[in-house]
Design an enzyme around this catalytic site. Sequence first.
Site, mmCIF file in Angstrom:
data_model
loop_
_atom_site.group_PDB
_atom_site.id
_atom_site.type_symbol
_atom_site.label_atom_id
_atom_site.label_comp_id
_atom_site.label_asym_id
_atom_site.label_seq_id
_atom_site.Cartn_x
_atom_site.Cartn_y
_atom_site.Cartn_z
ATOM 1 N N HIS A 176 2.518 10.030 -2.835
ATOM 2 C CA HIS A 176 3.097 8.339 -2.764
ATOM 3 C C HIS A 176 2.203 7.350 -3.193
ATOM 4 O O HIS A 176 2.521 6.713 -3.471
ATOM 5 C CB HIS A 176 3.909 8.189 -1.118
ATOM 6 C CG HIS A 176 2.510 7.601 -0.346
ATOM 7 N ND1 HIS A 176 2.167 8.268 0.441
ATOM 8 C CD2 HIS A 176 1.712 6.434 0.202
ATOM 9 C CE1 HIS A 176 0.841 8.125 1.389
ATOM 10 N NE2 HIS A 176 0.709 7.450 0.586
ATOM 11 N N HIS A 180 0.764 -1.386 0.215
ATOM 12 C CA HIS A 180 -0.043 0.245 -0.242
ATOM 13 C C HIS A 180 0.848 1.475 -0.676
ATOM 14 O O HIS A 180 0.653 1.949 -0.769
ATOM 15 C CB HIS A 180 -0.963 -0.208 0.728
ATOM 16 C CG HIS A 180 -0.631 0.045 2.563
ATOM 17 N ND1 HIS A 180 0.492 -0.818 2.909
ATOM 18 C CD2 HIS A 180 -0.414 1.205 3.523
ATOM 19 C CE1 HIS A 180 0.558 -0.186 4.071
ATOM 20 N NE2 HIS A 180 0.322 1.064 4.495
ATOM 21 N N ASP A 181 1.669 1.055 0.742
ATOM 22 C CA ASP A 181 2.586 2.300 0.468
ATOM 23 C C ASP A 181 3.666 2.283 -0.289
ATOM 24 O O ASP A 181 4.959 3.198 0.020
ATOM 25 C CB ASP A 181 2.979 2.550 2.079
ATOM 26 C CG ASP A 181 1.991 3.542 2.720
ATOM 27 O OD1 ASP A 181 1.317 4.466 2.122
ATOM 28 O OD2 ASP A 181 2.135 3.528 3.815
ATOM 29 N N HIS A 239 -5.682 4.304 -1.357
ATOM 30 C CA HIS A 239 -6.135 3.390 0.361
ATOM 31 C C HIS A 239 -6.070 4.611 1.015
ATOM 32 O O HIS A 239 -6.697 5.442 2.384
ATOM 33 C CB HIS A 239 -4.929 3.166 0.778
ATOM 34 C CG HIS A 239 -3.384 3.566 1.344
ATOM 35 N ND1 HIS A 239 -2.739 3.689 -0.504
ATOM 36 C CD2 HIS A 239 -2.729 3.687 2.137
ATOM 37 C CE1 HIS A 239 -1.370 4.247 0.126
ATOM 38 N NE2 HIS A 239 -1.829 4.508 1.545
ATOM 39 N N LYS A 266 6.012 5.681 -1.028
ATOM 40 C CA LYS A 266 7.272 5.913 0.121
ATOM 41 C C LYS A 266 8.771 6.226 -0.710
ATOM 42 O O LYS A 266 9.293 6.775 0.059
ATOM 43 C CB LYS A 266 6.419 6.399 0.716
ATOM 44 C CG LYS A 266 5.270 6.370 2.151
ATOM 45 C CD LYS A 266 5.051 6.531 3.105
ATOM 46 C CE LYS A 266 3.708 6.445 4.031
ATOM 47 N NZ LYS A 266 3.429 6.372 4.882
ATOM 48 N N ASP A 304 -5.105 1.207 8.079
ATOM 49 C CA ASP A 304 -3.572 1.606 7.691
ATOM 50 C C ASP A 304 -4.251 2.546 8.875
ATOM 51 O O ASP A 304 -3.189 2.733 9.951
ATOM 52 C CB ASP A 304 -3.715 2.313 6.462
ATOM 53 C CG ASP A 304 -2.301 2.478 6.446
ATOM 54 O OD1 ASP A 304 -1.688 2.314 7.291
ATOM 55 O OD2 ASP A 304 -1.799 3.821 4.878
#
Length: 301
Positions: A178, A149-150, A209, A153, A238
């Site tokens: 991101h 999901h990240d 998200h 980043k 999250d």
Amino acid sequence: MPGMNGFEVLGDLSRRSIIDNLPVIMISSEDSDDVVLRAYELGASDYVNRPFDSRVVRRRVSNTIRLYAKQRRLTSLLSQQYNERVKNSRMLIDIMAGVMELRNGESGRHVTNIKKLTELLLGCLVHRSDNISLDNEERSTIALASALHDIGKMSIDDAILNKPGRLTPEEFEIMKTHTTIGADMLHELGRHHAGNALMEYAYQIARWHHERWDGKGYPDGLKGDDIPIAAQVVSVADVYDALTSVRVYKDAIPHEEAIQMILDGKCGTFNPLLLDCLLEVQDRIAETLARPADVVAFPTI
């Protein structure tokens, strides 16, 4: 079986899925096409008319058993190959997620927690909703995809990513990118895996998200059910884990307080059905997160 004719027995075996693992040969004096077709539709492997030659029947039974044994061996081989691919996919994703967490300065449990919370919420969601249908394999795939999901980043400057204080408006705008960067990365990877469910869910989750039910999220301002359900579930997971975990800029918030903050809309607005699910599973969250990482649930082929 007492009180049941052959078709009723076949129907009962089919309803209980026993016939999937047991070859059945039906013998009857009925020889109309409709009767024979009905037997096959209920799962019979073969149909023999009376009167019959016992030698022919023995041969047909023998052939049916041999064919069934070959099918079982093929199924087992395909399952092993599929399971190996899934295990390799999970390993690679966990490695990528681990590298990402090291750079983010987050605890190594964040990705694991997100996956567990995602599966927990999805399990509740499919039982509560008449409109959302996700089988075990799909839920496991979404949970696995949540680990990325990240991923965007990785492109954010360390000074912003690990800043101990509040971000400036300009820095926050950079941080928000991101989502689109991660989605672009996954889209590029997905070009070589068209139709792959894992890549499609990972793209949805990475991009959306941070969207919110009232349309006040980012990057696209999606609203309500325009937000893919995978992204909706991961967004709740999250937020909960971010609230209850230590970060460079904050201390951990207690479980009860975090739940109340989410319900009160202090972290944005979420799907009311998902909030109901969060309430339903809140007493199981601590136990779920404390368990060792689950072994991947492989589908039956």
